[in-house]
Enzyme design. Structure first.
Site, PDB file in Angstrom:
ATOM      1  N   ASP A 293       0.250   3.244  -3.933  1.00 34.22           N
ATOM      2  CA  ASP A 293      -0.554   2.381  -3.062  1.00 34.22           C
ATOM      3  C   ASP A 293      -1.517   3.173  -2.191  1.00 34.22           C
ATOM      4  O   ASP A 293      -2.563   2.685  -1.791  1.00 34.22           O
ATOM      5  CB  ASP A 293       0.354   1.508  -2.196  1.00 34.22           C
TER       6      ASP A 293
ATOM      7  N   ASN B  91       4.379   4.284  -2.164  1.00 36.23           N
ATOM      8  CA  ASN B  91       4.521   3.335  -3.275  1.00 36.23           C
ATOM      9  C   ASN B  91       5.686   2.414  -2.930  1.00 36.23           C
ATOM     10  O   ASN B  91       6.336   2.553  -1.881  1.00 36.23           O
ATOM     11  CB  ASN B  91       4.754   4.083  -4.596  1.00 36.23           C
ATOM     12  N   LYS B  92       5.948   1.469  -3.792  1.00 36.95           N
ATOM     13  CA  LYS B  92       6.986   0.453  -3.560  1.00 36.95           C
ATOM     14  C   LYS B  92       8.281   1.063  -3.034  1.00 36.95           C
ATOM     15  O   LYS B  92       8.717   2.103  -3.529  1.00 36.95           O
ATOM     16  CB  LYS B  92       7.205  -0.303  -4.876  1.00 36.95           C
TER      17      LYS B  92
ATOM     18  N   ARG C 112      -2.958  -7.107   3.795  1.00 44.53           N
ATOM     19  CA  ARG C 112      -1.856  -6.162   3.528  1.00 44.53           C
ATOM     20  C   ARG C 112      -2.330  -4.761   3.954  1.00 44.53           C
ATOM     21  O   ARG C 112      -3.426  -4.349   3.576  1.00 44.53           O
ATOM     22  CB  ARG C 112      -1.461  -6.189   2.033  1.00 44.53           C
TER      23      ARG C 112
ATOM     24  N   GLY D  94      -0.183  -5.501  -6.239  1.00 44.99           N
ATOM     25  CA  GLY D  94      -0.511  -4.247  -6.933  1.00 44.99           C
ATOM     26  C   GLY D  94      -1.827  -3.737  -6.355  1.00 44.99           C
ATOM     27  O   GLY D  94      -2.776  -4.516  -6.199  1.00 44.99           O
ATOM     28  N   ALA D  95      -1.863  -2.436  -6.032  1.00 42.31           N
ATOM     29  CA  ALA D  95      -2.988  -1.896  -5.266  1.00 42.31           C
ATOM     30  C   ALA D  95      -4.367  -2.173  -5.894  1.00 42.31           C
ATOM     31  O   ALA D  95      -5.249  -2.751  -5.223  1.00 42.31           O
ATOM     32  CB  ALA D  95      -2.767  -0.401  -5.037  1.00 42.31           C
TER      33      ALA D  95
END
Ligand code: MRU
Length: 338
Positions: A230, A240-241, A82, A46-47
């Site tokens: 993100d 995002n995801k 990441r 999670g960001a």
């Protein structure tokens, strides 16, 4: 409230999100390399949460560093974990600035100051999320279902959550809503983490598979979609995801508002559009296996981008701690940052 991450005398303690919901256990990282591994393997994810973890990792690394020259190496190791969530780089940059301002100070002072800054980033994140929640609650239609993707909750932040923070705040304000969480293949953040969090708070939640979203968006039951982010480019394109883009298109097709909730630290105004956002590619085993069990023939070729980019035309509004931005984002986002 669920505690995602905490600075302790023994090191950086974090709830192990790879084991949830089967097991609620905490791991304590005692070196910065362990913090980097925890981010890479998604023990913490999670960001905003990985931003906090990186800041604590920098502070932890400097507790045992023997010379100032180790600082850059520690920052670089954590920054290489990441690539997509900009909060990671934002938090490391903030630690770099604090460190630069401490030049010439006794080593014990430097160490204490870095711990204090990392803890401050953690505490601030909770307050920011509560603010995002307050700013977004009015957007949530009363008496309807809210659809969310991945986990943008307490677990993805230092606490309270961004998208789930808005949902929490709407519930606290008396709105009668329930939540649909899609499972979010391949890492199953929706099934494993979002449902667990919502159960924890007694917010009515229903698990659906990712491919059911279109069916329910068409049914009239879903009042809005809300997700985290993100990285958000200057023009309002949202990384995002993986799967977020498809949901946004389905939402627009069915006239359902699509909201993004994120802190200002998720905005990357240095990039003009989502085309410039680096997309993390993850291991094939996340797709070929579910919780360690193979679901595809051995040797299957796999693609596993962890994020996608939703073009700004699908985004109804972006909710931040400083207010709600709407199109044209090239004007509204810089105005929020000013
Ligand atoms: O790969 P993950 O689980 O770190 O991805 C998380 C997401 O995509 C979240 O939606 C995003 O980080 C926002 S969290 C408040």
């Amino acid at each position: 409230m669920i505690e995602t991450i905490r600075w302790t005398e023994a090191g950086v303690a974090m709830i192990d999100q790879t084991r949830l919901p089967r097991e609620e256990s905490y791991v304590t990282c005692t070196t910065y390399q362990q913090v980097a591994d925890a981010i890479r393997t998604m023990v913490i994810r999670g960001a905003p949460a990985i931003g906090v973890a990186a800041a604590m990792g920098v502070a932890l690394g400097m507790q045992t560093a023997e010379s100032a020259s180790e600082f850059d190496n520690i920052c670089d190791t954590l920054a290489a974990t990441r690539p997509t969530a900009v909060n990671l780089f934002w938090a490391i940059d903030r630690m770099r600035r604090v460190y630069a301002g401490l030049r010439g100070r006794p080593v014990e002072d430097v160490r204490a100051r870095l711990i204090a800054e990392a803890r401050q980033i953690c505490q601030e994140d909770i307050a920011i999320n509560e603010c995002i929640g307050r700013n977004g609650a009015a957007l949530i239609p009363d008496g309807k279902t809210v659809l969310t993707h991945c986990n943008a909750g307490a677990l993805a932040t230092a606490g309270y959550g961004t998208a789930l923070g808005v949902i929490r705040s709407a519930v606290a304000s008396g709105k009668k809503i329930d939540v649909f969480a899609d499972e979010t293949r391949p890492f199953l953040q929706g099934a494993r983490l979002t449902i667990w969090e919502l159960q924890h708070d007694n917010i009515p939640a229903t698990l659906i598979t990712d491919n059911m979203a279109g069916h329910f968006l068409h049914s009239g039951r879903i009042g809005c979609v809300i997700v985290g982010a993100d990285r958000i480019a200057r023009n309002g394109d949202v990384a995002n995801k993986i799967g977020t883009y498809g949901l946004a298109v389905l939402a627009k097709e069915n006239g359902v508002p699509f909201y993004v909730a994120a802190p200002i630290s998720t905005l990357d105004l240095s990039i003009r559009s989502g085309d410039d956002i680096p997309i993390e590619q993850r291991a094939a085993a996340e797709v070929t296996h579910v919780q360690g069990v193979p679901v595809a023939p051995e040797g299957a070729q796999v693609a596993n981008p962890a994020f996608d980019v939703t073009p700004n035309r699908y985004v109804t509004a972006i909710v931040t701690e400083r207010g709600v931005a709407r199109a044209p984002y090239l004007e509204s986002l810089p105005n929020l940052v000013k």
